[in-house]
Write an enzyme that holds these catalytic residues in place. Sequence first.
Site, PDB file in Angstrom:
ATOM      1  N   LYS A  83       0.821  -1.219   0.000  1.00 28.60           N
ATOM      2  CA  LYS A  83       0.000   0.000   0.000  1.00 28.60           C
ATOM      3  C   LYS A  83       0.854   1.268   0.000  1.00 28.60           C
ATOM      4  O   LYS A  83       0.582   2.202  -0.731  1.00 28.60           O
ATOM      5  CB  LYS A  83      -0.880   0.055   1.264  1.00 28.60           C
ATOM      6  CG  LYS A  83      -2.097  -0.791   1.229  1.00 28.60           C
ATOM      7  CD  LYS A  83      -3.107  -0.344   2.281  1.00 28.60           C
ATOM      8  CE  LYS A  83      -2.556  -0.072   3.652  1.00 28.60           C
ATOM      9  NZ  LYS A  83      -2.107  -1.219   4.434  1.00 28.60           N
TER      10      LYS A  83
ATOM     11  N   ARG B 118     -10.420   1.397   8.580  1.00 26.99           N
ATOM     12  CA  ARG B 118     -10.032   0.047   8.988  1.00 26.99           C
ATOM     13  C   ARG B 118     -11.181  -0.660   9.703  1.00 26.99           C
ATOM     14  O   ARG B 118     -11.089  -1.853   9.953  1.00 26.99           O
ATOM     15  CB  ARG B 118      -8.872   0.116   9.995  1.00 26.99           C
ATOM     16  CG  ARG B 118      -7.507   0.421   9.404  1.00 26.99           C
ATOM     17  CD  ARG B 118      -6.697  -0.827   9.228  1.00 26.99           C
ATOM     18  NE  ARG B 118      -5.358  -0.929   9.739  1.00 26.99           N
ATOM     19  CZ  ARG B 118      -4.281  -0.267   9.382  1.00 26.99           C
ATOM     20  NH1 ARG B 118      -4.358   0.746   8.571  1.00 26.99           N
ATOM     21  NH2 ARG B 118      -3.105  -0.585   9.860  1.00 26.99           N
TER      22      ARG B 118
ATOM     23  N   ARG C 178      11.527  -6.389   5.528  1.00 23.86           N
ATOM     24  CA  ARG C 178      11.228  -4.970   5.345  1.00 23.86           C
ATOM     25  C   ARG C 178      12.085  -4.085   6.256  1.00 23.86           C
ATOM     26  O   ARG C 178      12.277  -4.376   7.425  1.00 23.86           O
ATOM     27  CB  ARG C 178       9.749  -4.759   5.651  1.00 23.86           C
ATOM     28  CG  ARG C 178       9.251  -3.406   5.229  1.00 23.86           C
ATOM     29  CD  ARG C 178       7.832  -3.492   4.828  1.00 23.86           C
ATOM     30  NE  ARG C 178       6.949  -3.067   5.893  1.00 23.86           N
ATOM     31  CZ  ARG C 178       5.709  -2.655   5.690  1.00 23.86           C
ATOM     32  NH1 ARG C 178       5.208  -2.626   4.467  1.00 23.86           N
ATOM     33  NH2 ARG C 178       4.958  -2.301   6.690  1.00 23.86           N
TER      34      ARG C 178
ATOM     35  N   ARG D   1      10.898  -1.605  11.582  1.00 23.13           N
ATOM     36  CA  ARG D   1       9.845  -0.974  12.371  1.00 23.13           C
ATOM     37  C   ARG D   1       9.407  -1.923  13.473  1.00 23.13           C
ATOM     38  O   ARG D   1       9.287  -3.119  13.244  1.00 23.13           O
ATOM     39  CB  ARG D   1       8.637  -0.646  11.485  1.00 23.13           C
ATOM     40  CG  ARG D   1       8.742   0.690  10.843  1.00 23.13           C
ATOM     41  CD  ARG D   1       7.577   1.058   9.969  1.00 23.13           C
ATOM     42  NE  ARG D   1       6.389   0.218  10.037  1.00 23.13           N
ATOM     43  CZ  ARG D   1       5.361   0.355   9.230  1.00 23.13           C
ATOM     44  NH1 ARG D   1       5.357   1.286   8.309  1.00 23.13           N
ATOM     45  NH2 ARG D   1       4.311  -0.432   9.325  1.00 23.13           N
TER      46      ARG D   1
ATOM     47  N   ARG E 106      -1.207  -8.229  13.362  1.00 30.44           N
ATOM     48  CA  ARG E 106      -1.789  -7.221  12.465  1.00 30.44           C
ATOM     49  C   ARG E 106      -2.589  -7.884  11.337  1.00 30.44           C
ATOM     50  O   ARG E 106      -3.637  -7.394  10.938  1.00 30.44           O
ATOM     51  CB  ARG E 106      -0.688  -6.333  11.893  1.00 30.44           C
ATOM     52  CG  ARG E 106      -0.098  -5.410  12.946  1.00 30.44           C
ATOM     53  CD  ARG E 106       1.165  -4.752  12.462  1.00 30.44           C
ATOM     54  NE  ARG E 106       0.907  -3.800  11.401  1.00 30.44           N
ATOM     55  CZ  ARG E 106       1.826  -3.386  10.532  1.00 30.44           C
ATOM     56  NH1 ARG E 106       3.044  -3.855  10.589  1.00 30.44           N
ATOM     57  NH2 ARG E 106       1.512  -2.509   9.613  1.00 30.44           N
TER      58      ARG E 106
END
Length: 243
Positions: free
Chosen positions: A37, A112, A150, A183, A194
């Site tokens: 995204k 969300r 990531r 992160r 998540r």
Amino acid sequence: MAVGKTALGTLASENDNALQMAKPVALILFGSPGSGKGTQSKYLVEWLKIPQISTGDMLREHIRQGDTIGQAIQARMAAGSLVSDELVNQLVFERINQPDAQRGFILDGYPRTPAQAEEMMRLLAARGAGEVVIHLVVDYNVIISRMSGRRVCPKCGTLYNAISRPPKVDGICDLDGESLVIREDDREDVVRQRLEQYERQTQPLIEFFRKTSERLIEVDASHEKPEAVFERIKSGLQGFIGQ
Ligand code: AMP
């Protein structure tokens, strides 16, 4: 050069790289964590010259600043839980009233929950904005392997991935030489949490938009490179011309 009329207003192509929108447009980007995204938002920003509104980025900025909001949400964010609807609704409301969002904006990570979707539809109706829903569809296992590779630049926010978008020098941001970090919410246990949240709370919203929105673009983002996914999104958006 005007190329067509849509429910969103007149779209014109300018140097084949921008859509001129007579009416504000809200691009609502759906996709689980790790679906790309953020990357697709950045392409869309460059192409359409409208801002990306990422609730995740806004919330992380509050945490970075250590302000009252940041302190209140830190524990929930670190655990991969959603923060309150009231807070994100308020942040989005304030952000879309900024001058740079008057032609349109890209919503990344919002809505969300059903309560957020309701508030968003109300905000868009009040603004006379039309929505296009873009859904990036990605396989669960692909996401887990993607997110474990990531990294992000803590200074400029650029995202990298060991497999699909490595930096030129391992561990270093191409743009400003800063050391890349993982992160906190990209750790594997947090990622699973998540994804579970996403399935439970956000997937029903996609079902809702599938049934109700005339302007829904669903793109398989599992296997192709981000540039190819973006081309599909572009042709989907251009596909609304003439409707
Ligand atoms: P993201 O960067 O969009 O994956 O968001 C990272 C984290 O920020 C999420 O796991 C939530 O804790 C919080 N967050 C972001 N957007 C929202 C939202 N619309 N509603 C509630 N929490 C959010």
